[in-house]
Design a protein around this motif. Structure first.
Motif, PDB file in Angstrom:
ATOM      1  N   PRO A 132       0.833  -1.197   0.000  1.00  0.00           N
ATOM      2  CA  PRO A 132       0.000   0.000   0.000  1.00  0.00           C
ATOM      3  C   PRO A 132       0.873   1.254   0.000  1.00  0.00           C
ATOM      4  N   GLU A 133       0.374   2.295  -0.615  1.00  0.00           N
ATOM      5  CA  GLU A 133       1.141   3.531  -0.718  1.00  0.00           C
ATOM      6  C   GLU A 133       1.490   4.076   0.669  1.00  0.00           C
ATOM      7  N   GLY A 134       2.746   4.425   0.859  1.00  0.00           N
ATOM      8  CA  GLY A 134       3.201   5.058   2.089  1.00  0.00           C
ATOM      9  C   GLY A 134       3.578   4.122   3.211  1.00  0.00           C
ATOM     10  N   LEU A 135       3.283   2.813   3.080  1.00  0.00           N
ATOM     11  CA  LEU A 135       3.531   1.911   4.201  1.00  0.00           C
ATOM     12  C   LEU A 135       5.023   1.679   4.413  1.00  0.00           C
ATOM     13  N   ALA A 136       5.787   1.553   3.341  1.00  0.00           N
ATOM     14  CA  ALA A 136       7.230   1.337   3.491  1.00  0.00           C
ATOM     15  C   ALA A 136       7.869   2.477   4.265  1.00  0.00           C
ATOM     16  N   GLU A 137       7.489   3.707   3.899  1.00  0.00           N
ATOM     17  CA  GLU A 137       8.051   4.876   4.590  1.00  0.00           C
ATOM     18  C   GLU A 137       7.631   4.901   6.051  1.00  0.00           C
ATOM     19  N   GLN A 138       6.412   4.506   6.321  1.00  0.00           N
ATOM     20  CA  GLN A 138       5.929   4.503   7.698  1.00  0.00           C
ATOM     21  C   GLN A 138       6.703   3.498   8.549  1.00  0.00           C
ATOM     22  N   VAL A 139       6.978   2.328   7.974  1.00  0.00           N
ATOM     23  CA  VAL A 139       7.746   1.322   8.711  1.00  0.00           C
ATOM     24  C   VAL A 139       9.171   1.804   8.941  1.00  0.00           C
ATOM     25  N   ARG A 140       9.786   2.352   7.908  1.00  0.00           N
ATOM     26  CA  ARG A 140      11.165   2.828   8.063  1.00  0.00           C
ATOM     27  C   ARG A 140      11.265   3.920   9.110  1.00  0.00           C
ATOM     28  N   SER A 141      10.219   4.736   9.240  1.00  0.00           N
ATOM     29  CA  SER A 141      10.253   5.825  10.219  1.00  0.00           C
ATOM     30  C   SER A 141      10.261   5.315  11.652  1.00  0.00           C
ATOM     31  N   THR A 142       9.860   4.061  11.870  1.00  0.00           N
ATOM     32  CA  THR A 142       9.894   3.477  13.211  1.00  0.00           C
ATOM     33  C   THR A 142      11.289   2.964  13.576  1.00  0.00           C
ATOM     34  N   GLY A 143      12.172   2.882  12.578  1.00  0.00           N
ATOM     35  CA  GLY A 143      13.479   2.278  12.785  1.00  0.00           C
ATOM     36  C   GLY A 143      13.531   0.823  12.369  1.00  0.00           C
ATOM     37  N   GLY A 144      12.381   0.258  11.989  1.00  0.00           N
ATOM     38  CA  GLY A 144      12.339  -1.133  11.572  1.00  0.00           C
ATOM     39  C   GLY A 144      12.854  -1.324  10.156  1.00  0.00           C
ATOM     40  N   THR A 145      13.200  -2.566   9.819  1.00  0.00           N
ATOM     41  CA  THR A 145      13.680  -2.920   8.482  1.00  0.00           C
ATOM     42  C   THR A 145      12.489  -3.265   7.596  1.00  0.00           C
ATOM     43  N   TRP A 146      12.442  -2.667   6.413  1.00  0.00           N
ATOM     44  CA  TRP A 146      11.378  -2.940   5.444  1.00  0.00           C
ATOM     45  C   TRP A 146      11.955  -3.786   4.314  1.00  0.00           C
ATOM     46  N   ILE A 147      11.308  -4.917   4.002  1.00  0.00           N
ATOM     47  CA  ILE A 147      11.718  -5.788   2.911  1.00  0.00           C
ATOM     48  C   ILE A 147      10.657  -5.725   1.823  1.00  0.00           C
ATOM     49  N   GLU A 148      11.047  -5.196   0.676  1.00  0.00           N
ATOM     50  CA  GLU A 148      10.117  -5.048  -0.447  1.00  0.00           C
ATOM     51  C   GLU A 148       9.968  -6.376  -1.182  1.00  0.00           C
ATOM     52  N   GLY A 149       8.741  -6.710  -1.565  1.00  0.00           N
ATOM     53  CA  GLY A 149       8.502  -7.907  -2.369  1.00  0.00           C
ATOM     54  C   GLY A 149       8.736  -7.606  -3.835  1.00  0.00           C
ATOM     55  N   ARG A 150       9.891  -7.985  -4.355  1.00  0.00           N
ATOM     56  CA  ARG A 150      10.261  -7.663  -5.732  1.00  0.00           C
ATOM     57  C   ARG A 150       9.943  -8.786  -6.715  1.00  0.00           C
ATOM     58  N   LEU A 151       9.802  -9.997  -6.217  1.00  0.00           N
ATOM     59  CA  LEU A 151       9.614 -11.171  -7.060  1.00  0.00           C
ATOM     60  C   LEU A 151       8.144 -11.575  -7.099  1.00  0.00           C
ATOM     61  N   ASP A 152       7.816 -12.557  -7.945  1.00  0.00           N
ATOM     62  CA  ASP A 152       6.486 -13.165  -7.880  1.00  0.00           C
ATOM     63  C   ASP A 152       6.214 -13.534  -6.420  1.00  0.00           C
ATOM     64  N   PRO A 153       5.013 -13.246  -5.898  1.00  0.00           N
ATOM     65  CA  PRO A 153       4.780 -13.474  -4.469  1.00  0.00           C
ATOM     66  C   PRO A 153       5.072 -14.891  -3.988  1.00  0.00           C
ATOM     67  N   LEU A 154       4.834 -15.901  -4.829  1.00  0.00           N
ATOM     68  CA  LEU A 154       5.139 -17.263  -4.402  1.00  0.00           C
ATOM     69  C   LEU A 154       6.651 -17.458  -4.283  1.00  0.00           C
ATOM     70  N   ALA A 155       7.410 -16.786  -5.139  1.00  0.00           N
ATOM     71  CA  ALA A 155       8.867 -16.834  -5.019  1.00  0.00           C
ATOM     72  C   ALA A 155       9.331 -16.072  -3.778  1.00  0.00           C
ATOM     73  N   GLU A 156       8.625 -15.014  -3.418  1.00  0.00           N
ATOM     74  CA  GLU A 156       8.946 -14.322  -2.166  1.00  0.00           C
ATOM     75  C   GLU A 156       8.772 -15.256  -0.971  1.00  0.00           C
ATOM     76  N   LEU A 157       7.773 -16.134  -1.043  1.00  0.00           N
ATOM     77  CA  LEU A 157       7.594 -17.115   0.028  1.00  0.00           C
ATOM     78  C   LEU A 157       8.808 -18.043   0.115  1.00  0.00           C
ATOM     79  N   VAL A 158       9.395 -18.378  -1.021  1.00  0.00           N
ATOM     80  CA  VAL A 158      10.612 -19.195  -1.019  1.00  0.00           C
ATOM     81  C   VAL A 158      11.734 -18.460  -0.282  1.00  0.00           C
ATOM     82  N   ARG A 159      11.841 -17.171  -0.517  1.00  0.00           N
ATOM     83  CA  ARG A 159      12.846 -16.381   0.220  1.00  0.00           C
ATOM     84  C   ARG A 159      12.575 -16.435   1.722  1.00  0.00           C
ATOM     85  N   ALA A 160      11.317 -16.354   2.101  1.00  0.00           N
ATOM     86  CA  ALA A 160      10.969 -16.427   3.523  1.00  0.00           C
ATOM     87  C   ALA A 160      11.290 -17.802   4.101  1.00  0.00           C
TER      88      ALA A 160
END
Length: 293
Positions: free
Chosen positions: A236-264
Motif C-alpha cells: 500500500p502507498e506510504g507503508l514502506a516509509e511509515q515502517v522505516r520511520s519506526t526504525g524497523g527494516t522494510w523488505i520489499e517484495g520484488r519477485l512473484d509473491p510465491l517466489a517471495e515465500l521461497v525467500r521467507a
C-alpha cells in the motif's frame, strides 16, 4: 544439508512439473462457475486461503477457505477441495467423511497410498513434491502452483523468480532480527500467514502476519529497530516509509509473491541455523496430526 533445505531448493522443478500436470488434473479441480470451498490444516489452510482469493479474483466463482475443523456444514458447495500432504490428517478425513455422498470432494495430496484416497471423490496426486521434513515447503507451493495453472494464472516468471529467490543473498542482518512481520494483500495474505508460520515452526521465532492495510491498526506498534516487516506483493502507498520511520527494516517484495515465500522459507532455515535448531524436527510437531478416536 537438512531435508527442508534440500526440499525447498527443488521448488522451481516441482512448479514446472505441476504446471504441466494441471491439464491432466483438470476434471478433478473446480470448474468455472462452481461454488467451491478449499480446506486444509496449518500450511495447507494458508495455501487454501491464497487459492480461494485467486479464484474469486479471476471471476471463476464464489470461493471460500476454511480450516478443516471449522468447515460450516450449514452451507452448500458444488465442490470441496482438501489440501493434505500426508493424506492422514484427522480433521481432513473427518470432514471428507461427513461430505461423502452429499458434496463432490477433491483431495490434493502427496501420497496416494493413504486413507484420503478413498475418502475423497477425486484425487490430484503430487507425489513428486512429497517431503521428509515435518516443515512443509515444496508440497505447499507446488499444490498452489497446480491451482494457479488450472486457473490460467501461473506466470512463466514465477519459476525464474523462484530460482532467483534461491540464489541471491538474503538482506544483510535480517537473520539477526528479533521479530518478523509478513504482510500481504488479496491472495498474498495467505502467503504472508504461511511465511509467519515457517518462522515459528522452523526457527521458534517471534513472527506475525496480517493483511497489509491492517498493519497500521495496531501491529505496527511493535515495530522498531531490530524488527523486520516483509511485504509479499505490492505494498500500500506510504507503508514502506511509515515502517522505516519506526526504525524497523522494510523488505520489499520484488519477485512473484510465491517466489517471495521461497525467500521467507530460506530465512526461516537461516534463523534456525543461527539459533542452533534443527528445522527438520521442530519441537512439539509431527508430519501429520492424527488424533485418537
Amino acid at each position: 544439508m537438512t531435508h527442508v533445505e534440500d526440499e525447498l531448493t527443488s521448488q522451481p522443478e516441482c512448479w514446472t512439473r505441476a504446471a504441466t500436470e494441471a491439464g491432466r488434473c483438470a476434471e478433478a479441480l473446480p470448474a468455472p462457475g462452481e461454488r467451491v470451498a478449499l480446506v486444509g490444516c496449518g500450511t495447507s489452510y494458508f495455501m487454501a486461503q491464497a487459492a480461494a482469493a485467486l479464484r474469486e479474483e479471476a471471476g471463476q466463482g464464489e470461493t471460500d477457505a476454511f480450516a478443516a475443523s471449522e468447515f460450516p456444514h450449514g452451507r452448500d458447495y458444488d465442490r470441496v477441495v482438501a489440501l493434505t500432504r500426508s493424506g492422514t490428517t484427522t480433521e481432513v478425513l473427518d470432514l471428507l467423511g461427513r461430505l461423502k455422498g452429499r458434496t463432490r470432494t477433491t483431495a490434493i495430496t502427496a501420497d496416494p497410498h493413504t486413507p484420503v484416497t478413498t475418502a475423497a471423490d477425486d484425487l490430484a496426486v503430487l507425489d513428486f513434491a512429497d517431503e521428509r521434513s515435518v516443515v512443509q515447503t515444496r508440497f505447499a507451493t507446488t499444490a498452489l502452483t497446480l491451482l494457479r495453472a488450472h486457473l490460467g494464472l501461473h506466470p512463466d516468471a514465477a519459476v525464474t523468480d523462484a530460482r532467483t529467490a534461491l540464489t541471491e543473498p538474503l538482506p544483510e542482518g535480517l537473520a539477526e532480527c528479533a521479530q518478523f512481520t509478513f504482510l500481504g494483500r488479496g491472495w498474498t495474505v495467505g502467503l504472508a500467514h504461511e511465511a509467519g508460520l515457517k518462522m515459528r515452526e522452523a526457527a521458534l521465532a517471534w513472527a506475525e502476519s496480517y493483511p497489509a492495510m491492517e498493519y497500521r491498526h495496531g501491529p505496527i506498534s511493535v515495530t522498531t529497530s531490530g524488527t523486520a516487516t516483509w511485504m509479499l506483493g505490492a505494498a500500500p502507498e506510504g507503508l514502506a516509509e511509515q515502517v522505516r520511520s519506526t526504525g524497523g527494516t522494510w523488505i520489499e517484495g520484488r519477485l512473484d509473491p510465491l517466489a517471495e515465500l521461497v525467500r521467507a522459507q530460506r530465512l526461516a532455515v537461516a534463523v534456525a541455523a543461527s539459533r542452533g535448531l534443527d528445522p527438520d524436527n521442530p519441537r512439539h510437531l509431527t508430519r501429520s496430526v492424527i488424533l485418537a478416536p
